[in-house]
Write an enzyme that holds these catalytic residues in place. Structure first.
Site, mmCIF file in Angstrom:
data_model
loop_
_atom_site.group_PDB
_atom_site.id
_atom_site.type_symbol
_atom_site.label_atom_id
_atom_site.label_comp_id
_atom_site.label_asym_id
_atom_site.label_seq_id
_atom_site.Cartn_x
_atom_site.Cartn_y
_atom_site.Cartn_z
ATOM 1 N N THR A 62 0.836 -1.205 0.000
ATOM 2 C CA THR A 62 0.000 0.000 0.000
ATOM 3 C C THR A 62 0.871 1.256 0.000
ATOM 4 O O THR A 62 0.647 2.180 -0.795
ATOM 5 C CB THR A 62 -0.934 -0.014 1.236
ATOM 6 N N ALA A 99 6.237 -7.935 1.274
ATOM 7 C CA ALA A 99 6.831 -9.182 1.790
ATOM 8 C C ALA A 99 5.814 -10.249 2.191
ATOM 9 O O ALA A 99 6.076 -11.439 2.025
ATOM 10 C CB ALA A 99 7.722 -8.861 2.986
ATOM 11 N N THR A 102 12.804 5.276 11.006
ATOM 12 C CA THR A 102 13.786 4.209 11.253
ATOM 13 C C THR A 102 13.378 2.953 10.494
ATOM 14 O O THR A 102 12.227 2.515 10.581
ATOM 15 C CB THR A 102 13.873 3.910 12.770
ATOM 16 N N CYS A 110 -9.518 -7.531 0.740
ATOM 17 C CA CYS A 110 -9.559 -6.104 1.047
ATOM 18 C C CYS A 110 -10.986 -5.580 1.007
ATOM 19 O O CYS A 110 -11.287 -4.546 1.566
ATOM 20 C CB CYS A 110 -8.715 -5.331 0.058
HETATM 21 C C1 LIG Z 1 -2.163 -6.374 -6.010
HETATM 22 C C2 LIG Z 1 -1.976 -5.824 -4.636
HETATM 23 N N1 LIG Z 1 -1.438 -4.606 -4.483
HETATM 24 C C3 LIG Z 1 -1.237 -4.068 -3.270
HETATM 25 C C4 LIG Z 1 -1.593 -4.735 -2.121
HETATM 26 C C5 LIG Z 1 -1.356 -4.096 -0.780
HETATM 27 O O1 LIG Z 1 -0.249 -4.647 -0.133
HETATM 28 P P1 LIG Z 1 -0.081 -4.529 1.455
HETATM 29 O O2 LIG Z 1 -1.069 -5.457 2.062
HETATM 30 O O3 LIG Z 1 1.346 -4.945 1.694
HETATM 31 O O4 LIG Z 1 -0.297 -3.115 1.816
HETATM 32 C C6 LIG Z 1 -2.177 -6.009 -2.222
HETATM 33 C C7 LIG Z 1 -2.630 -6.745 -1.011
HETATM 34 O O5 LIG Z 1 -3.673 -7.333 -0.986
HETATM 35 C C8 LIG Z 1 -2.358 -6.567 -3.523
HETATM 36 O O6 LIG Z 1 -2.897 -7.782 -3.674
#
Ligand SMILES: Cc1ncc(COP(=O)(O)O)c(C=O)c1O
Length: 387
Positions: free
Chosen positions: A74, A204, A241, A330
């Site tokens: 994100t 990660a 940090t 999400c």
């Molecule tokens: C295609 C994609 N982009 C971005 C993200 C966001 O990553 P994070 O959960 O590390 O913020 C996700 C997580 O579901 C994802 O599937």
């Protein structure tokens, strides 16, 4: 009932690899220095950061100075979009993306629209594929940035990134190409230089590393405005940090998950085919959302059971220790249909009845065998209950 969890929600997040967990624990216990400190503990932490940066850079075939650590996908996506748009607006205010991007791309773009940028959202085809030429047609001299995901997290479509980048650059060589590679990094070959990618996001926890750690590749020479104001970490682009244990764990997870890629892909294919054939034999009325084969990754299967509700299926499977997702994790706590399934033209019943089954290299054939026999059975029970 199987004693152990059968975790088939790996596109939401993956369990940590045992070696990665061990490495992270050791770092948390012993290498707790701040990489900015001048004493030995600080130097140790700085060396850990530097070797992790090198390892990730090698995986991508880029320079280590082009890797910036973040708190995850994100933040990487926000930094790429808002950071590039706000720093490069004098060249133009047009941005281009697709309708099936992750919310961590679509939401910052909405904010940029409020700030005065114009965003074009392109439609994919029924399989979620974008047409490089259609994309390039909408590129103008004012298009400063294009953002396209490599693999879609809900339906698994793989975009032809190299063709997309080439078509865009033919139209406007100045346009910066950002790729959200959160779902593909370590699973598919990625080479920003060869594929024409200027900026690339990774996270990660999608490849058996820890949550809350990610990185952004930014090709040397691209100007980005930092999102955070503070210290000079990450060459002033990302203050705060550094999460040294998480970063070292991410680098190790990247190496481990990239090993034996061919074998892992072949195993995922077997898992997906097994699951599909069991479900389709028992329930020929089930509908696959997105690509069946070549244009999709083998570790994601999105399937609808029209007439049933995805959430009910999810909880019924949970009773048998099988963990899947409805659409995308999400969205799944909001009662909103998936924007990805809507964009590929899924009908209402298919939207409501969709589940996503996603595998990882930590799944075993026994788990898949169990889930492939249990899922069709649970669907039959739910269907009988509904009629
Ligand atoms: C295609 C994609 N982009 C971005 C993200 C966001 O990553 P994070 O959960 O590390 O913020 C996700 C997580 O579901 C994802 O599937």
């Amino acid at each position: 009932m199987m004693a152990r969890e059968v975790y088939l929600d790996n596109s939401s997040t993956t369990p940590m690899h045992p070696e990665v967990l061990k490495e992270m624990q050791t770092l948390l216990e012993r290498k707790y220095g701040n990489p900015s400190s001048l004493h030995r503990l600080g130097n140790d932490a700085e060396r850990t950061l530097s070797s992790s940066r090198q390892l990730l850079a090698e995986q991508l075939g880029v320079k280590s100075g082009e890797i910036y650590f973040t708190s995850g996908g994100t933040e990487s996506n926000n930094m790429a979009l808002a950071g590039i748009a706000r720093r490069n607006y004098r060249r133009g205010k047009h941005l281009l993306t697709s309708k099936i991007e992750h919310p961590s791309v679509l939401e910052p773009l909405k904010k940029l629209e409020v700030e005065g940028f114009q965003v074009t959202y392109l439609e994919p085809d029924r399989n979620g594929l974008l047409d490089p030429f259609q994309l390039a047609e909408t590129v103008t001299p004012k298009t400063i940035l294009v953002s396209v995901m490599h693999v879609n997290n809900e339906i698994g479509t793989i975009q032809p990134i190299a063709e997309i980048a080439a078509a865009i650059k033919r139209k406007n060589p100045q346009t910066i190409v950002h790729v959200d590679a959160v779902q593909s990094f370590t699973r598919l070959p990625l080479s920003p230089r060869e594929q024409g990618i200027d900026v690339l996001s990774i996270s990660a926890h999608k490849f058996h590393g820890p949550k809350g750690t990610g990185a952004l590749y930014i090709r040397g020479g691209i100007l980005v405005e930092p999102l955070l104001a503070g210290g000079e970490q990450e060459k002033g682009l990302r203050a705060g940090t550094e999460n040294t244990p998480g970063i070292a764990a991410m680098a190790l997870a990247a190496r481990l998950n990239s090993e034996n890629r061919k074998e892992k892909t072949a195993q995922s294919k077997i898992f997906k085919e097994k699951m599909l054939s069991s479900i389709e034999t028992a329930h020929p009325w089930a509908q696959i959302n997105g690509p069946r084969k070549a244009e999709g990754v083998p570790n994601i299967l999105n399937i609808s059971f029209p007439g049933l509700k995805g959430e009910i299926i999810l909880h019924a499977l949970e009773e048998h220790n099988i963990f899947v997702s409805t659409g995308s994790a999400c969205h799944s706590r909001k009662n909103k249909p998936s924007h990805v399934l809507e964009a590929i033209g899924a009908e209402k019943a298919a939207l409501d009845g969709a589940i996503r089954i996603s595998f990882s290299s930590m799944n075993t054939p026994e788990e898949i065998e169990y889930a492939a026999s249990k899922i069709p059975q649970v669907i039959s029970e739910l269907k009988a209950f509904m009629s």
